[in-house]
Motif scaffolding. Structure first.
Motif, PDB file in Angstrom:
ATOM      1  N   UNK A   1       0.820  -1.220   0.000  1.00 30.80           N
ATOM      2  CA  UNK A   1       0.000   0.000   0.000  1.00 30.80           C
ATOM      3  C   UNK A   1       0.850   1.266   0.000  1.00 30.80           C
ATOM      4  N   UNK A   2       2.136   1.144  -0.287  1.00 28.03           N
ATOM      5  CA  UNK A   2       2.997   2.332  -0.316  1.00 28.03           C
ATOM      6  C   UNK A   2       2.459   3.363  -1.300  1.00 28.03           C
ATOM      7  N   UNK A   3       2.447   4.618  -0.865  1.00 29.75           N
ATOM      8  CA  UNK A   3       1.828   5.672  -1.667  1.00 29.75           C
ATOM      9  C   UNK A   3       2.521   7.006  -1.418  1.00 29.75           C
ATOM     10  N   UNK A   4       2.319   7.921  -2.342  1.00 23.62           N
ATOM     11  CA  UNK A   4       2.736   9.306  -2.158  1.00 23.62           C
ATOM     12  C   UNK A   4       1.581  10.023  -1.475  1.00 23.62           C
ATOM     13  N   UNK A   5       1.799  10.417  -0.227  1.00 27.39           N
ATOM     14  CA  UNK A   5       0.699  10.965   0.559  1.00 27.39           C
ATOM     15  C   UNK A   5       1.268  11.722   1.744  1.00 27.39           C
ATOM     16  N   UNK A   6       0.429  12.086   2.686  1.00 26.87           N
ATOM     17  CA  UNK A   6       0.872  12.823   3.856  1.00 26.87           C
ATOM     18  C   UNK A   6       1.733  11.913   4.736  1.00 26.87           C
ATOM     19  N   UNK A   7       3.013  12.234   4.932  1.00 31.16           N
ATOM     20  CA  UNK A   7       3.877  11.362   5.737  1.00 31.16           C
ATOM     21  C   UNK A   7       3.443  11.231   7.190  1.00 31.16           C
ATOM     22  N   UNK A   8       2.580  12.125   7.665  1.00 29.46           N
ATOM     23  CA  UNK A   8       2.062  11.984   9.029  1.00 29.46           C
ATOM     24  C   UNK A   8       1.207  10.730   9.179  1.00 29.46           C
ATOM     25  N   UNK A   9       0.749  10.168   8.065  1.00 29.68           N
ATOM     26  CA  UNK A   9      -0.020   8.925   8.129  1.00 29.68           C
ATOM     27  C   UNK A   9       0.850   7.791   8.670  1.00 29.68           C
ATOM     28  N   UNK A  10       2.151   7.817   8.373  1.00 33.57           N
ATOM     29  CA  UNK A  10       3.040   6.801   8.951  1.00 33.57           C
ATOM     30  C   UNK A  10       2.966   6.829  10.474  1.00 33.57           C
ATOM     31  N   UNK A  11       3.003   8.029  11.043  1.00 38.90           N
ATOM     32  CA  UNK A  11       2.927   8.165  12.497  1.00 38.90           C
ATOM     33  C   UNK A  11       1.562   7.733  13.018  1.00 38.90           C
ATOM     34  N   UNK A  12       0.506   8.052  12.286  1.00 34.86           N
ATOM     35  CA  UNK A  12      -0.832   7.665  12.736  1.00 34.86           C
ATOM     36  C   UNK A  12      -0.990   6.149  12.759  1.00 34.86           C
ATOM     37  N   UNK A  13      -0.414   5.449  11.781  1.00 34.32           N
ATOM     38  CA  UNK A  13      -0.488   3.989  11.787  1.00 34.32           C
ATOM     39  C   UNK A  13       0.319   3.406  12.951  1.00 34.32           C
ATOM     40  N   UNK A  14       1.464   3.988  13.253  1.00 33.62           N
ATOM     41  CA  UNK A  14       2.220   3.540  14.418  1.00 33.62           C
ATOM     42  C   UNK A  14       1.402   3.725  15.693  1.00 33.62           C
ATOM     43  N   UNK A  15       0.643   4.822  15.760  1.00 31.33           N
ATOM     44  CA  UNK A  15      -0.164   5.100  16.946  1.00 31.33           C
ATOM     45  C   UNK A  15      -1.294   4.090  17.119  1.00 31.33           C
ATOM     46  N   UNK A  16      -1.818   3.563  16.019  1.00 33.92           N
ATOM     47  CA  UNK A  16      -2.889   2.580  16.131  1.00 33.92           C
ATOM     48  C   UNK A  16      -2.399   1.310  16.819  1.00 33.92           C
ATOM     49  N   UNK A  17      -1.118   1.002  16.664  1.00 34.22           N
ATOM     50  CA  UNK A  17      -0.572  -0.205  17.295  1.00 34.22           C
ATOM     51  C   UNK A  17       0.064   0.090  18.653  1.00 34.22           C
ATOM     52  N   UNK A  18       0.839   1.155  18.717  1.00 32.65           N
ATOM     53  CA  UNK A  18       1.613   1.431  19.926  1.00 32.65           C
ATOM     54  C   UNK A  18       0.863   2.325  20.921  1.00 32.65           C
ATOM     55  N   UNK A  19      -0.236   2.935  20.496  1.00 35.48           N
ATOM     56  CA  UNK A  19      -1.011   3.800  21.374  1.00 35.48           C
ATOM     57  C   UNK A  19      -0.876   5.261  21.001  1.00 35.48           C
ATOM     58  N   UNK A  20      -1.966   6.017  21.145  1.00 36.63           N
ATOM     59  CA  UNK A  20      -1.953   7.413  20.705  1.00 36.63           C
ATOM     60  C   UNK A  20      -1.021   8.279  21.547  1.00 36.63           C
ATOM     61  N   UNK A  21      -0.617   7.784  22.708  1.00 35.39           N
ATOM     62  CA  UNK A  21       0.298   8.551  23.538  1.00 35.39           C
ATOM     63  C   UNK A  21       1.669   8.760  22.924  1.00 35.39           C
ATOM     64  N   UNK A  22       1.997   7.998  21.873  1.00 36.47           N
ATOM     65  CA  UNK A  22       3.313   8.163  21.243  1.00 36.47           C
ATOM     66  C   UNK A  22       3.305   9.272  20.192  1.00 36.47           C
ATOM     67  N   UNK A  23       2.139   9.803  19.831  1.00 35.39           N
ATOM     68  CA  UNK A  23       2.070  10.729  18.701  1.00 35.39           C
ATOM     69  C   UNK A  23       2.935  11.960  18.934  1.00 35.39           C
ATOM     70  N   UNK A  24       2.719  12.664  20.033  1.00 33.82           N
ATOM     71  CA  UNK A  24       3.476  13.901  20.266  1.00 33.82           C
ATOM     72  C   UNK A  24       4.976  13.638  20.435  1.00 33.82           C
TER      73      UNK A  24
END
Length: 288
Positions: free
Chosen positions: A205-228
């Motif tokens: 699913x690699x795409x040219x898109x907003x790179x912040x989506x990479x962080x959002x996907x990490x947050x879905x697994x590791x928890x939203x507390x890692x975002x900031x």
């Protein structure tokens, strides 16, 4: 399975294919994994596309992997053969590098390590992958009136304002940034050993898109507390929070359109905190 084994032996006659096993990859593909000596890992796996539309994309996906892999600090399932088309075993097949490791424990993770993942993907030069990546696979355009009404219809009344805030925030950031997005940075796609990230697989699913989506996907697994703490900068954290809200809303939409789930309460318990986080951390910042 005889045709699959014949193809595997043709591509690498040394590996112990007959003593190996098959991993199911949903409706899209299956993977033949050869046996290896105790304590060792196989050198390669054979990936077989199951459907013609997946087979048609396999060549481009392998080209993209070949292009980005030299720029990554961890292993990837690089192609080790040409893509074989229209074989008796499958519409398309390719030999790929085996990547060791397993999934990280959910709901935890070192923000500094996760930030390095986001930064490493952002550092891959566009010239390496730009012509090979697709555009956004789900865009805010999907949030048409019908989609919004579907979600609002299953949300508790007190959560509908948060949904409206997230949609408004997504519209405000649309087109703000573009970079390499992996598409599914979670679970077994992230290969860890002793708290060290050693590989990333499944780049379909690699795409040219907003790179912040990479962080959002990490947050879905590791928890939203890692975002900031894992964000390279505040604006990336803001956009990632909004994408966390998007994922929550889109999950509800798909469930509703597919006829619902057996336990809506359980799904809401999982998605509503993410929606509230997005409204508080992302939408409030963008819309202030």
């Amino acid at each position: 399975m005889s045709s699959e084994l014949d193809l595997a032996r043709r591509l690498d006659p040394v590996l112990a294919w007959a003593e190996g096993f098959v991993e199911e990859g949903g409706d899209d593909h299956l993977v033949l994994v050869p046996a290896a000596a105790p304590g060792a890992a196989p050198a390669a796996v054979l990936r077989l596309a199951r459907r013609p539309e997946v087979a048609a994309e396999l060549g481009r996906r392998m080209e993209l992997l070949h292009a980005v892999s030299p720029h990554l600090p961890w292993a990837s399932p690089e192609p080790l053969s040409e893509v074989i088309l229209d074989h008796e075993a499958a519409p398309a097949a390719v030999l790929q590098r085996f990547v060791i490791g397993g999934a990280h424990a959910p709901h935890e993770g070192d923000p500094a390590v996760l930030r390095s993942v986001v930064e490493a993907l952002a550092a891959v030069p566009c010239t390496a992958w730009g012509p090979l990546a697709t555009g956004p696979y789900v865009s805010t355009a999907r949030w048409d009136e019908a989609g919004r009404e579907t979600v609002l219809g299953v949300l508790p009344p007190e959560a509908r304002g948060a949904a409206e805030q997230v949609w408004a925030g997504l519209e405000a950031i649309e087109g703000e940034a573009s970079g390499l997005v992996h598409g599914d940075l979670a679970g077994h796609n992230m290969r860890w050993r002793h708290e060290e990230l050693v590989g990333v697989i499944d780049w379909d699913h690699a795409a040219a898109w907003d790179p912040a989506i990479n962080l959002s996907h990490l947050a879905l697994w590791h928890g939203v507390g890692i975002v900031a703490p894992a964000a390279p900068d505040e604006r990336c954290a803001t956009r990632a929070a909004l994408w966390v809200g998007h994922h929550a809303l889109f999950r509800l939409r798909r469930a509703a359109e597919d006829g619902g789930v057996r336990r809506w309460e359980r799904l809401l318990r999982k998605t509503l905190p993410r929606l509230e986080f997005a409204a508080a951390s992302g939408a409030s910042e963008v819309l202030a």
